[in-house]
Structure formats: structure tokens, C-alpha cells
Design a protein around this motif. Sequence first.
Motif, mmCIF file in Angstrom:
data_model
loop_
_atom_site.group_PDB
_atom_site.id
_atom_site.type_symbol
_atom_site.label_atom_id
_atom_site.label_comp_id
_atom_site.label_asym_id
_atom_site.label_seq_id
_atom_site.Cartn_x
_atom_site.Cartn_y
_atom_site.Cartn_z
ATOM 1 N N VAL A 37 0.843 -0.751 0.081
ATOM 2 C CA VAL A 37 0.078 -0.397 -0.060
ATOM 3 C C VAL A 37 0.910 1.129 0.153
ATOM 4 C CG1 VAL A 37 -1.798 1.170 0.856
ATOM 5 C CG2 VAL A 37 -1.700 -1.190 1.351
ATOM 6 N N VAL A 38 0.570 2.145 -0.980
ATOM 7 C CA VAL A 38 1.680 3.456 -1.373
ATOM 8 C C VAL A 38 0.883 4.158 -0.732
ATOM 9 C CG1 VAL A 38 2.779 5.201 -3.032
ATOM 10 C CG2 VAL A 38 2.706 2.896 -3.500
ATOM 11 N N VAL A 39 1.511 5.042 0.623
ATOM 12 C CA VAL A 39 0.447 6.619 0.832
ATOM 13 C C VAL A 39 2.303 7.402 1.015
ATOM 14 C CG1 VAL A 39 -0.348 7.834 3.408
ATOM 15 C CG2 VAL A 39 -0.440 4.723 2.660
ATOM 16 N N GLY A 40 1.537 8.315 0.651
ATOM 17 C CA GLY A 40 3.148 9.117 0.289
ATOM 18 C C GLY A 40 3.900 8.977 -0.288
ATOM 19 N N PRO A 41 5.224 9.532 0.896
ATOM 20 C CA PRO A 41 6.809 8.424 0.563
ATOM 21 C C PRO A 41 6.672 7.104 0.717
ATOM 22 C CG PRO A 41 6.583 10.087 2.481
ATOM 23 C CD PRO A 41 5.435 9.611 1.612
ATOM 24 N N TYR A 42 6.032 6.694 1.500
ATOM 25 C CA TYR A 42 6.095 5.255 1.830
ATOM 26 C C TYR A 42 5.519 4.147 1.351
ATOM 27 C CZ TYR A 42 7.611 7.883 6.165
ATOM 28 O OH TYR A 42 8.120 8.952 6.557
ATOM 29 N N LEU A 43 5.576 2.884 1.301
ATOM 30 C CA LEU A 43 4.940 1.554 0.659
ATOM 31 C C LEU A 43 5.187 1.174 2.185
ATOM 32 C CD1 LEU A 43 7.089 2.342 -1.304
ATOM 33 C CD2 LEU A 43 5.781 0.252 -2.247
ATOM 34 N N TYR A 44 3.640 0.366 2.067
ATOM 35 C CA TYR A 44 4.227 -0.257 3.121
ATOM 36 C C TYR A 44 3.479 -1.942 3.210
ATOM 37 C CZ TYR A 44 3.003 3.826 6.176
ATOM 38 O OH TYR A 44 3.697 4.761 6.736
ATOM 39 N N VAL A 45 4.040 -2.862 3.644
ATOM 40 C CA VAL A 45 4.198 -4.121 2.811
ATOM 41 C C VAL A 45 4.031 -5.439 4.109
ATOM 42 C CG1 VAL A 45 5.721 -5.819 1.568
ATOM 43 C CG2 VAL A 45 6.142 -3.861 1.478
ATOM 44 N N VAL A 46 2.895 -6.434 3.845
ATOM 45 C CA VAL A 46 2.479 -7.295 4.814
ATOM 46 C C VAL A 46 2.901 -8.379 4.467
ATOM 47 C CG1 VAL A 46 0.529 -5.805 5.972
ATOM 48 C CG2 VAL A 46 0.268 -7.316 4.397
ATOM 49 N N SER A 47 3.854 -9.078 5.017
ATOM 50 C CA SER A 47 4.179 -10.299 5.166
ATOM 51 C C SER A 47 4.104 -11.350 6.230
ATOM 52 C CB SER A 47 6.280 -10.781 4.747
ATOM 53 O OG SER A 47 6.280 -11.010 4.722
ATOM 54 N N ARG A 48 4.386 -12.657 5.600
ATOM 55 C CA ARG A 48 3.857 -13.806 6.181
ATOM 56 C C ARG A 48 5.281 -14.149 7.295
ATOM 57 N NH1 ARG A 48 -0.583 -17.008 5.439
ATOM 58 N NH2 ARG A 48 0.507 -18.497 6.481
ATOM 59 N N ASP A 49 5.902 -13.559 7.468
ATOM 60 C CA ASP A 49 7.086 -13.106 8.434
ATOM 61 C C ASP A 49 6.497 -12.554 10.049
ATOM 62 O OD1 ASP A 49 7.591 -10.917 7.649
ATOM 63 O OD2 ASP A 49 9.348 -11.152 7.064
ATOM 64 N N ARG A 50 5.115 -12.627 9.975
ATOM 65 C CA ARG A 50 4.924 -11.857 10.594
ATOM 66 C C ARG A 50 5.234 -9.591 11.061
ATOM 67 N NH1 ARG A 50 2.469 -16.261 13.816
ATOM 68 N NH2 ARG A 50 2.956 -18.380 12.928
ATOM 69 N N SER A 51 5.839 -9.389 10.050
ATOM 70 C CA SER A 51 5.867 -7.983 10.206
ATOM 71 C C SER A 51 5.148 -7.013 8.991
ATOM 72 C CB SER A 51 7.434 -7.449 10.044
ATOM 73 O OG SER A 51 8.195 -8.862 10.829
ATOM 74 N N LEU A 52 4.828 -5.892 9.454
ATOM 75 C CA LEU A 52 4.725 -5.077 8.795
ATOM 76 C C LEU A 52 5.951 -4.395 8.757
ATOM 77 C CD1 LEU A 52 2.608 -3.156 7.634
ATOM 78 C CD2 LEU A 52 2.747 -2.225 9.335
ATOM 79 N N TYR A 53 6.172 -3.921 7.069
ATOM 80 C CA TYR A 53 7.460 -3.221 6.731
ATOM 81 C C TYR A 53 7.190 -1.718 6.608
ATOM 82 C CZ TYR A 53 9.701 -7.340 7.207
ATOM 83 O OH TYR A 53 10.763 -9.210 7.590
ATOM 84 N N CYS A 54 8.073 -0.714 6.973
ATOM 85 C CA CYS A 54 7.436 0.194 6.411
ATOM 86 C C CYS A 54 8.514 0.518 5.547
ATOM 87 C CB CYS A 54 7.665 1.624 7.233
ATOM 88 S SG CYS A 54 7.121 3.513 6.215
ATOM 89 N N ILE A 55 8.314 1.314 4.135
ATOM 90 C CA ILE A 55 9.775 1.274 2.679
ATOM 91 C C ILE A 55 9.752 2.409 2.213
ATOM 92 C CG2 ILE A 55 10.654 0.353 1.365
ATOM 93 C CD1 ILE A 55 9.327 -2.990 1.480
ATOM 94 N N ALA A 56 10.976 3.189 2.510
ATOM 95 C CA ALA A 56 11.217 4.937 1.475
ATOM 96 C C ALA A 56 10.978 4.402 0.369
ATOM 97 C CB ALA A 56 12.676 5.442 2.175
ATOM 98 N N ARG A 57 9.790 5.133 -0.454
ATOM 99 C CA ARG A 57 9.535 5.141 -1.620
ATOM 100 C C ARG A 57 10.409 5.439 -3.098
ATOM 101 N NH1 ARG A 57 4.266 7.835 -4.126
ATOM 102 N NH2 ARG A 57 5.524 9.136 -4.401
ATOM 103 N N GLY A 58 11.652 6.753 -2.307
ATOM 104 C CA GLY A 58 12.087 6.686 -2.981
ATOM 105 C C GLY A 58 13.250 5.768 -3.051
#
Length: 193
Positions: A37-58
Motif C-alpha cells: 500500500v503506497v501512502v505519500g513517501p512510504y510503501l507498507y508491506v505486510v508479510s507472512r513473516d509476521r511483520s509490517l514493513y515501512c519502505i521509503a518509496r525513493g
Amino acid sequence: ADGKFNVYGILTTELQSGKPKNVRMFRTQGPMVVGPVVVGPYLYVVSRDRSLYCIARGDFGQVWRYPTGELLEQPPYPMVDPFLNRTVILVKCGKAGAFTGLQDTDGKLLWEIPGAEGAIARFAEPENAMDQRSIVVVQNEDKSISGHYLSNGKQIWRAPAQEFHPFCQNSREEFIFAAAQSGQIICALQKAD
């Protein structure tokens, strides 16, 4: 996302000229069943490794990681709080886990609502305190709906909703959209009390 735990980013301008030159990549520790899911400068990625990641879009660098302890199979849902000028990232942590609100910029846990399944609306309240103006409405496992302050998750009301299913996620207008078993269309307004 692919089946090998990778999320890719490609500039759309490079797609028009054939094979892209710059492909950004981020690797999680488990597979993903929904896209980012893209929100502003971030991507939010849910993984089955039981984590939510916030990634910088740039640059696709990891900004933060929130370990939930539960399998994540639903996409996160961003909800803007215009009164506090911030975005809260909402995520359901597994089938039996809590519905969780995280601060978008650093992944700080703001609140957890056990027994909630997901957000269905955002209401505004004319309260004096700024942190009590945005209300997130959630559907609950017991077929009720409830209103909570978006700032801290505190419940302020609860109503039965057994006859309504499914609910649509909506954070733009102050309406709750749902199907009714009877086939009726209902408009319900909040009472003054």
C-alpha cells in the motif's frame, strides 16, 4: 511482489521505452499474499513473516518494521487524522490478533483493539480536544460496530449490527456502507446523546 519474498519498484516512465534500467527491490523474510500500500513517501508491506514493513518509496530502504507475532494476510489501511495532521496505519494482526493502529512515520504502536476485524468509517466529532475529533468506526467479531478515538483507540460507543454484512471500508465521507439481509437501505444518524 513475487513469490520469493521480494517487492519491486519500477519507474513508469521507463516502462514506455522497453526494459527498465532502474529496478528497486526490497526483500522480506516471508511471502506476501497482498501487494504493498503506497501512502505519500512510504510503501507498507505486510508479510507472512509476521511483520509490517515501512519502505521509503525513493530508495526502497527500510524505514521501520513492526513485528506483530501474527500472520498478516490483509493489506494495511491508512487513515488520515486531519485534526492531528498525521496518518495512522491500521492493520489486523492475524485472524485472532488485535486490530492495531501504528504511527506512519516510525511504526510506534498507538493502540490495539482486541476483537475488532477492521475499519469501516471515519467520523469527525466537534470535541474541544484535538485528539478527540477523529473517530475510527470498526466492525467487531461479535457482529457489533464501535467508535474509537483514532488518536488512542479508546472506545466511545458500541452498537449492534448483526443484520449488516459485509461492510465497505470508507474513510472519506461520514457514512457507513453495508449490505443488509432484508434488502433495505437504511440511513442512521447519530443521536445527540
